[in-house]
Scaffold this motif. Structure first.
Motif: not given
Length: 82
Positions: A28-33, A37-40, A46-55
């Protein structure tokens, strides 16, 4: 999405915009709600997922399960993410 669409043989499955499963994650590169972002593995994208309320609800070895409202994702390969 099929493995052929991604460099290095990792996969991303998004379910109804309310969750995602990544197989082939190195770390995991970074993690917020709002952003995860993760390294594969493999060629190292690098894969970045954007949204709201992410866990992150599961992280084991190279597999990650994410829940929350996903609005977009992006992939950066090589020098694009450094």
């Amino acid at each position: 999405m099929p493995a052929e669409a991604f460099p290095g043989g990792w996969t991303l499955t998004v379910t109804d915009g309310a969750g995602a499963y990544i197989s082939g994650c190195a770390h995991i590169l970074s993690y917020s709600k709002q952003t995860i972002s993760v390294m594969t593995v493999g060629e190292g994208a690098a894969l970045e997922i954007v949204g709201s309320g992410l866990d992150i609800v599961h992280y084991s070895g190279a597999d990650i399960s994410i829940r929350g409202k996903i609005t977009s994702f992006s992939i950066s390969v090589g020098e694009d993410f450094k």
